[in-house]
Every structure is written in structure tokens, then in C-alpha cells.
Motif scaffolding. Structure first.
Motif, PDB file in Angstrom:
ATOM      1  N   LYS A 219       0.453  -0.995  -0.255  1.00 20.98           N
ATOM      2  CA  LYS A 219       0.425   0.464   0.039  1.00 20.98           C
ATOM      3  C   LYS A 219       1.203   1.676   0.669  1.00 20.98           C
ATOM      4  CE  LYS A 219      -4.073   1.921   2.046  1.00 20.98           C
ATOM      5  NZ  LYS A 219      -5.053   2.611   3.278  1.00 20.98           N
ATOM      6  N   ILE A 220       0.812   2.075  -0.997  1.00 15.52           N
ATOM      7  CA  ILE A 220       1.252   3.533  -1.214  1.00 15.52           C
ATOM      8  C   ILE A 220       1.053   4.155  -0.718  1.00 15.52           C
ATOM      9  CG2 ILE A 220       3.670   4.450  -2.122  1.00 15.52           C
ATOM     10  CD1 ILE A 220       3.815   0.770  -3.485  1.00 15.52           C
ATOM     11  N   LEU A 221       1.277   5.215  -0.944  1.00 18.41           N
ATOM     12  CA  LEU A 221       0.214   6.600   0.046  1.00 18.41           C
ATOM     13  C   LEU A 221       1.019   7.241  -1.531  1.00 18.41           C
ATOM     14  CD1 LEU A 221      -2.056   8.313   1.259  1.00 18.41           C
ATOM     15  CD2 LEU A 221      -0.211   8.932   2.788  1.00 18.41           C
ATOM     16  N   VAL A 222       0.186   8.561  -2.236  1.00 21.79           N
ATOM     17  CA  VAL A 222       1.208   9.807  -2.994  1.00 21.79           C
ATOM     18  C   VAL A 222       0.964  10.610  -2.795  1.00 21.79           C
ATOM     19  CG1 VAL A 222       1.939   9.509  -5.499  1.00 21.79           C
ATOM     20  CG2 VAL A 222       1.955   7.100  -4.874  1.00 21.79           C
ATOM     21  N   ILE A 223       1.613  11.677  -2.226  1.00 24.99           N
ATOM     22  CA  ILE A 223       1.403  13.144  -1.573  1.00 24.99           C
ATOM     23  C   ILE A 223       1.454  13.789  -2.475  1.00 24.99           C
ATOM     24  CG2 ILE A 223       1.675  14.429   0.073  1.00 24.99           C
ATOM     25  CD1 ILE A 223       0.650  12.542   1.335  1.00 24.99           C
ATOM     26  N   GLY A 224       0.296  14.233  -2.933  1.00 19.60           N
ATOM     27  CA  GLY A 224       0.471  15.156  -5.057  1.00 19.60           C
ATOM     28  C   GLY A 224       0.183  14.102  -5.547  1.00 19.60           C
ATOM     29  N   GLY A 225      -0.346  12.768  -5.666  1.00 20.07           N
ATOM     30  CA  GLY A 225      -0.893  11.597  -6.608  1.00 20.07           C
ATOM     31  C   GLY A 225      -1.522  12.837  -7.708  1.00 20.07           C
ATOM     32  N   SER A 226      -2.162  14.090  -7.427  1.00 17.52           N
ATOM     33  CA  SER A 226      -2.672  14.616  -8.333  1.00 17.52           C
ATOM     34  C   SER A 226      -1.738  15.212  -9.368  1.00 17.52           C
ATOM     35  CB  SER A 226      -3.644  15.124  -7.928  1.00 17.52           C
ATOM     36  OG  SER A 226      -4.000  16.410  -7.320  1.00 17.52           O
TER      37      SER A 226
END
Ligand SMILES: NC(=O)c1ccc[n+]([C@@H]2O[C@H](COP(=O)([O-])OP(=O)(O)OC[C@H]3O[C@@H](n4cnc5c(N)ncnc54)[C@H](OP(=O)(O)O)[C@@H]3O)[C@@H](O)[C@H]2O)c1
Length: 253
Positions: free
Chosen positions: A2-9
Motif C-alpha cells: 500500500k503506497i500513499l502518493v502525496i501530491g498524487g494529482s
């Protein structure tokens, strides 16, 4: 994982989310648009639950010296505190080649402060120091606009395609933490003015490009190869022509 991408947009973030999902990872994009704000802390603790890796590819909305420093410092501190609480095992962030060599630039000082927070943050980490993105070239060129001409530094830049950056971030996020920095640059180094001439030739822009060694690049004079990566750097495969063909297709959509 599970990988959280901060700034994923964002530019790099959306590409990383796509790549991680295609590899079968549970990639979760997070940003104010999805109710997660790393400055106010809104949604941060909730979204960290069960996360193995955090990728930070967020960017400051305002680039004034004080604002950008405040953004990267507070955002990184808040992320790392939430990561420690949630037991996240790897923090990956994108910084900039040569950031520590150009202290006159407020933006680069902020990236150095971001790196310092990460190094002191007690979460295993990897910092990717990238050169400037090819996608950023039109914006760089406009900083020198003066009527029918653009005045730009002659210092070297080794532009890299965002797609190569996203591929490298994806690879680093799915590997063990390096506990240090990895550098990435594009396949060619040219003066900032020479990049502008290349862009203008491709787009048919008829403005004159004036090379000026003393004109500032985001607040700093470039003296030598500060913005080019050192020995052992990874080198992207996408050159200007290949990048421009894709960039033009996307602009037509
Ligand atoms: N441009 C270059 O040449 C270059 C070179 C080397 C390294 N870098 C670094 O690469 C990174 C990514 O750049 P980029 O151009 O891909 O960024 P970008 O397209 O401008 O995207 C910025 C992202 O940050 C998010 N964001 C803004 N404020 C936030 C907050 N308070 N909390 C959480 N997320 C927030 C935005 O979310 P919303 O969409 O919801 O607003 C967006 O997803 C940056 O750290 C930059 O310093 C850039």
C-alpha cells in the motif's frame, strides 16, 4: 504494497499512481483535492492507516521565499510525524540536483530544508534528486521574457522527462530505502538559453533568445554545472525530440 502518493494529482504524482497501480500495488493518491492537506494535517492520520510507503511529490502552491520554505518544512514534518505514528517503513521524496549549491534561490533553500527534515525524521527514506523536468521548460523560458526576446542564463541544465522521473520514483518506492540520495538527469546538458532556442525551433516561436551569464535563474546566478548531476547519476532515456512529440500530442487533446 500500500503506497500513499502525496501530491498524487500532480504532474509526477498522477504518473506514479498509474505506474504503481499497473504493477498491482494499492496506490492511494492524496492531496487537498482528495481531502488530505499536509499543511493543516487534515485527513493525514486517517489516510496513513496500513500504508507501507509514502511517496511525497507534492509542490508548494506559492513560490515566494518564505511561503515555499514554510510549505516544504511544515508539510514534510507533518507527513513524517503521521508516518511514525502509523509505522510507515519508507518515505520517498523528490528533490533537486544541486539544491545545496545555489543558496541564493529561495525555492532551492526550501528543498534543502525538506531534505534536512527527512534526514532527521526517523523514518527510513530515499531522496531522489532530479534535474529540471522538460515539462517545466516553457515556464523557465517565460521567466526571461522581455517583449520580442527572452534573456536567459547560459548555465547548463540537463532536463529530464517527467515520465523518466515517474519511472524512477516508482522503482525507488518499491525497493528498500537507500538512506540517502539518488540523482537523476536527462540525456543531454545544454545552456538554459540553448534549451530555449531548441523549444522555439520546435514550436515556431520567433522571439530572439539572448544568452546572459549574469541573468538569474529563480533568484540565483549559475556559475558552472550546479544543475547537472554528478558521477553515478541515473540518466533518463527520453530526449527532447521524443518528449516534444508526446507533449504536442497531449496539448492537442
Ligand atoms: N519542476 C521541476 O523541474 C522539478 C525538478 C526536480 C524536482 N521537482 C520536485 O518534484 C515535485 C513534484 O512536482 P510536480 O511538478 O509534479 O508538482 P505539481 O504538478 O505542481 O503537483 C503538486 C501536487 O501537490 C499537491 N499539493 C499542494 N498542496 C498540498 C498540500 N497542502 N497537501 C498535500 N498535497 C498538496 C497538489 O494537490 P492538488 O492538485 O489537490 O492541489 C498536487 O497534487 C516537487 O516537490 C518539486 O519540488 C520539480
Amino acid at each position: 504494497m500500500k503506497i500513499l502518493v502525496i501530491g498524487g494529482s500532480g504532474r509526477i504524482g498522477s504518473n506514479v499512481v498509474r505506474r504503481l497501480s499497473a504493477q498491482g500495488h494499492d496506490a492511494v493518491p492524496a492531496s487537498p483535492a482528495t481531502g488530505v492537506d499536509t499543511i493543516t494535517g487534515e485527513g493525514l492520520a486517517e489516510v496513513m492507516a496500513g500504508v507501507d510507503v509514502v511517496v511525497d511529490v507534492s509542490n508548494a502552491p506559492v513560490w515566494d521565499d518564505d511561503a515555499v520554505l514554510e510549505f516544504f518544512t511544515t508539510s514534510t514534518r507533518n507527513q513524517l510525524a503521521a508516518e511514525r505514528d502509523a509505522g510507515v517503513g519508507h518515505h520517498v521524496a523528490v528533490s533537486i540536483v544541486g539544491a545545496d549549491l545555489l543558496p541564493d534561490s529561495g525555492y532551492l533553500r526550501a528543498k534543502v530544508a525538506q531534505e534536512a527534515e527527512i534526514e532527521a525524521g526517523n523514518v527510513p527514506y530515499t531522496v531522489l534528486r532530479s534535474t529540471q523536468f522538460l515539462e517545466f521548460l516553457p515556464q523557465i523560458v517565460e521567466t526571461g521574457a522581455e517583449g520580442d526576446s527572452v534573456r536567459l542564463p547560459t548555465g547548463l541544465m540537463q532536463l529530464v522527462a517527467g515520465d523518466d522521473v515517474a519511472a524512477t520514483v516508482t522503482e525507488l518506492a518499491t525497493a528498500a530505502p537507500v538512506g540517502g540520495r539518488v540523482e537523476l538527469g536527462g540525456p543531454e546538458a545544454l545552456g538554459v538559453d540553448a534549451w530555449a532556442r531548441r523549444l522555439f525551433a520546435a514550436t515556431g516561436d520567433e522571439r530572439t533568445v539572448v544568452g546572459d551569464p549574469h541573468v538569474r535563474y529563480y533568484g540565483t546566478e549559475l556559475k558552472g554545472g550546479e544543475l547537472t548531476p554528478g558521477d553515478g547519476a541515473r540518466i533518463g532515456t527520453i530526449d527532447f525530440d521524443a518528449w516534444f512529440a508526446t507533449y504536442q500530442q497531449e496539448a492537442k487533446r
